[in-house]
Design an enzyme around this catalytic site. Structure first.
Site, PDB file in Angstrom:
ATOM      1  N   VAL A  70       0.884  -1.159   0.000  1.00 31.13           N
ATOM      2  CA  VAL A  70       0.000   0.000   0.000  1.00 31.13           C
ATOM      3  C   VAL A  70       0.925   1.213   0.000  1.00 31.13           C
ATOM      4  CG1 VAL A  70      -1.827   1.235   1.203  1.00 31.13           C
ATOM      5  CG2 VAL A  70      -1.693  -1.256   1.367  1.00 31.13           C
ATOM      6  N   SER A  71       0.807   2.052  -1.002  1.00 33.23           N
ATOM      7  CA  SER A  71       1.711   3.199  -1.118  1.00 33.23           C
ATOM      8  C   SER A  71       1.420   4.240  -0.040  1.00 33.23           C
ATOM      9  CB  SER A  71       1.571   3.838  -2.501  1.00 33.23           C
ATOM     10  OG  SER A  71       1.925   2.938  -3.519  1.00 33.23           O
ATOM     11  N   MET A  72       2.400   5.127   0.173  1.00 33.04           N
ATOM     12  CA  MET A  72       2.214   6.229   1.109  1.00 33.04           C
ATOM     13  C   MET A  72       0.987   7.044   0.714  1.00 33.04           C
ATOM     14  SD  MET A  72       6.116   7.640   1.447  1.00 33.04           S
ATOM     15  CE  MET A  72       5.644   8.990   2.546  1.00 33.04           C
TER      16      MET A  72
END
Length: 344
Positions: free
Chosen positions: A50-52
């Site tokens: 899950v990206s920032m």
């Protein structure tokens, strides 16, 4: 992020810590080693995440979706980005493609639990998804070393493609925002925000030193000297050093690896199109270092030439570079598409 380390967060064991991670502006790895890893400790290679949140928001702002538009996402991952798009546009306006069957299945189930039903496809995202084309917007959430022309073909004229793109030189990517030409035959745009994404599986690069030095170091290397320094080259902070972008563009198909020990940085260059290599130890406060090079490419000479070009051209940063994708070709340019970058 600063220490480049990972820690496990198990919702069933420590819900408060888990929610703290979920709410923080940090990337969260949800798969290691393409699913072969098991257990709480980090695996060898993170392969889905899950990206920032800040990066997700920034890239969605670049995508500039409007009501009624159709979006293709490459790299479903957890399904969060696809869920945001489906919430905004509607289920029937979003297609998301994931190469890993297990990751795609988990994302589909997760989205469905929240009442979101975008089309989740298991397949090679580099091929896009022609059955759902054309798309007004295409967004990739995986790092790329080449933008596939299939995306240009599946986008509408004037459509946008937003993706993390970079060179083999390091793991750093830059968000690129390409606009498809009115005739639909090309897409062009500038580099912008530095990011670091997990690379699409078929474009990952691995270097095995034994193949380059079967007889050990220094083998049949020739020697020379360099006055370049670790700080000047930015070998330890490639994500934010402006030269690293130019180096990757001007010294193509080359990987840089650097390891600091005390005041010295062991620096290696490896060619990806033959077995050429170069190595040196750059020591803080030292004005000259010995360089070892082997193979048909003189990699350190290429790097030094790139550094001279960069210095002579007022040290351009990433936002002065861009790329144009046409059938069978990806052209890198500086300032304007009509000014292609010299290739070393």
């Amino acid at each position: 992020m600063d220490s480049r380390t990972s820690r496990a967060a198990d919702r069933s064991v420590d819900p408060a810590a888990w929610y703290g991670c979920a709410d923080a502006d940090v990337p969260i790895t949800v798969q290691w080693d393409d699913g072969d890893h098991h257990g709480a400790s980090p695996g060898r290679v993170p392969t889905s995440s899950v990206s920032m949140p800040s990066v997700v928001a920034s890239m969605l702002a670049d995508l500039d979706v409007r009501p009624g538009q159709k979006v293709l996402e490459i790299g479903t991952g957890s399904g969060w980005n696809a869920g945001l798009l489906a919430h905004r546009l509607g289920d029937d306006r979003v297609v998301t493609v994931e190469v890993d069957k297990a990751v795609a299945g988990a994302a589909r189930a997760r989205l469905n639990r929240h009442g979101l039903h975008p089309t989740v496809v298991t397949g090679d995202g580099l091929l896009g998804f022609a059955a759902g084309a054309p798309y007004d917007r295409i967004i990739a959430t995986v790092g790329l070393r080449r933008i596939p022309y299939s995306w240009v073909e599946q986008a509408v004229p004037g459509g946008l493609i937003v993706a993390p793109w970079g060179t083999a030189f390091g793991n750093t990517d830059h968000v690129v925002r390409l606009t498809v030409s009115e005739d639909g035959r090309a897409a062009s745009g500038r580099l912008s925000t530095p990011v670091e994404f997990m690379k699409v599986r078929s474009q990952r690069r691995q270097v095995h030193q034994a193949a380059y030095l079967p007889d050990g170091f220094p083998g049949n290397a020739t020697t020379g000297t360099t006055t370049l320094s670790a700080a000047g080259l930015g070998v330890e902070n490639r994500m934010h050093h402006p030269f690293s972008t130019a180096a990757g563009l001007l010294v193509p198909d080359c990987v840089l690896m650097a390891d600091r020990r005390g005041k010295s940085v062991s620096t290696w260059l490896y060619s990806l199109n033959d077995l050429s290599w170069a190595a040196t130890v750059l020591t803080d406060g030292t004005t000259e270092s010995t360089v070892y090079q082997s193979g048909p490419r003189r990699l350190w000479a290429e790097l030094a030439s790139a550094h001279r070009w960069w210095t002579e051209n007022e040290r351009p940063g990433p936002n002065r570079f861009g790329l144009t994708v046409t059938p069978g070709e990806e052209t890198i340019w500086m300032d304007t598409p009509g000014n292609p970058l010299p290739r070393r």
